[in-house]
Design an enzyme around this catalytic site. Sequence first.
Site, PDB file in Angstrom:
ATOM      1  N   ILE A  22       0.882  -1.031   0.081  1.00 44.29           N
ATOM      2  CA  ILE A  22       0.163  -0.019  -0.068  1.00 44.29           C
ATOM      3  C   ILE A  22       0.999   1.148   0.055  1.00 44.29           C
ATOM      4  O   ILE A  22       1.723   1.077   0.793  1.00 44.29           O
ATOM      5  CB  ILE A  22      -0.915   0.037   1.282  1.00 44.29           C
ATOM      6  CG1 ILE A  22      -1.809  -1.346   1.325  1.00 44.29           C
ATOM      7  CG2 ILE A  22      -1.823   1.299   1.303  1.00 44.29           C
ATOM      8  CD1 ILE A  22      -2.394  -1.503   2.806  1.00 44.29           C
ATOM      9  N   VAL A  70       8.383  -2.993  -5.095  1.00 50.08           N
ATOM     10  CA  VAL A  70       7.819  -1.503  -5.389  1.00 50.08           C
ATOM     11  C   VAL A  70       7.857  -0.741  -3.760  1.00 50.08           C
ATOM     12  O   VAL A  70       8.256   0.336  -3.633  1.00 50.08           O
ATOM     13  CB  VAL A  70       6.296  -1.421  -5.831  1.00 50.08           C
ATOM     14  CG1 VAL A  70       5.729  -0.058  -5.945  1.00 50.08           C
ATOM     15  CG2 VAL A  70       6.492  -1.939  -7.333  1.00 50.08           C
ATOM     16  N   LYS A  71       7.332  -1.266  -2.702  1.00 52.73           N
ATOM     17  CA  LYS A  71       6.925  -0.692  -1.742  1.00 52.73           C
ATOM     18  C   LYS A  71       8.352  -0.416  -0.795  1.00 52.73           C
ATOM     19  O   LYS A  71       8.600   0.457  -0.055  1.00 52.73           O
ATOM     20  CB  LYS A  71       6.182  -1.520  -0.658  1.00 52.73           C
ATOM     21  CG  LYS A  71       6.102  -1.114   0.780  1.00 52.73           C
ATOM     22  CD  LYS A  71       5.041   0.132   0.839  1.00 52.73           C
ATOM     23  CE  LYS A  71       4.787   0.343   2.390  1.00 52.73           C
ATOM     24  NZ  LYS A  71       3.724   1.741   2.509  1.00 52.73           N
ATOM     25  N   MET A  72       9.303  -1.475  -0.955  1.00 49.86           N
ATOM     26  CA  MET A  72      10.622  -1.404  -0.341  1.00 49.86           C
ATOM     27  C   MET A  72      11.427  -0.078  -0.900  1.00 49.86           C
ATOM     28  O   MET A  72      11.982   0.596  -0.173  1.00 49.86           O
ATOM     29  CB  MET A  72      11.474  -2.636  -0.297  1.00 49.86           C
ATOM     30  CG  MET A  72      10.860  -3.729   0.450  1.00 49.86           C
ATOM     31  SD  MET A  72      11.072  -3.508   2.122  1.00 49.86           S
ATOM     32  CE  MET A  72       9.430  -3.004   2.611  1.00 49.86           C
ATOM     33  N   ALA A 108       8.685   3.398  -0.028  1.00 51.58           N
ATOM     34  CA  ALA A 108       8.764   3.514   1.521  1.00 51.58           C
ATOM     35  C   ALA A 108      10.113   4.115   1.877  1.00 51.58           C
ATOM     36  O   ALA A 108      10.421   4.972   2.925  1.00 51.58           O
ATOM     37  CB  ALA A 108       8.484   2.462   2.191  1.00 51.58           C
TER      38      ALA A 108
END
Length: 282
Positions: A120, A166-168, A171
């Site tokens: 997310i 993608v999140k890593m 973020a």
Amino acid sequence: MIGLVGAGHMGSSLGAVLRRGGHEVATSLAGRSRRTAGLVGEAGITVLPHLADVLERAEVVLVVTPPGAARDAARSIAVAATATGARPLIADLNATSPATVADLVGILAEAGLDLVDGSISGPPPLVKPGARIYLSGPRATEVAALSWRDVTPIVVAGPAGAASAVKMSTASVYKGLMGLLAQAMASAEHYGVLDTVMADLGGEFGTPPDVARAATKAHRYVAEMREIASAQAAAGLSGSLFEGFAEVYAAIARSELAAGDPENVSGKLTATEVARGLRVSD
């Protein structure tokens, strides 16, 4: 029915927008806090007695726990699914590394469960509409096809783990910058130059209330920073930077501001109030 494992600030908000889309949404509050019970009630989410009950009735189960709890959540789901024979599609939406996702795939596969990898980007949709939910893996399109409202599902090409990659990456920027701003504010307040520093930054990297909201979630960011460090190390990069951010957020988690809840943070907090609230009490 859509099941939720982890119906806190983000999870309950996702449940609410799925209900707006016409889905029935259910969770179990066994072992959860009074705050979570309140959020679930406000979102209109159905409460079932146990996790097993959720798995038996749901077609899709969304897992939205702190990153450090992702493996334990997967194990609990696997145990309950094995005991009941339930086989819902599991979508793990936690901020974890691709390596952790691979572990989750294995844990759930032992119980005959398929995993959609998800992540997310953005605040809870009840706070601010527009969050993006990245999804990957063979059955990602099934989760993307749910009747979402106020969020945008995006299928990422590639195997389970791609959405978490993608999140890593994102973020590392969003939460890394917030950690930098928190450190800069606390340091500037110590040296008596906070107003000058904030004027120079001009709000470009975030506001004092943004830092305060991050502080309330610092305890869960510690594990997330370590997941980012692991992901970067696996990509051949140094993991030291985000191991350092894990220490930053661990310290913030011991501050006065960390005791609050993100939904209750005032938008009128000043830089001085936030900087002083970041002080760690030994």
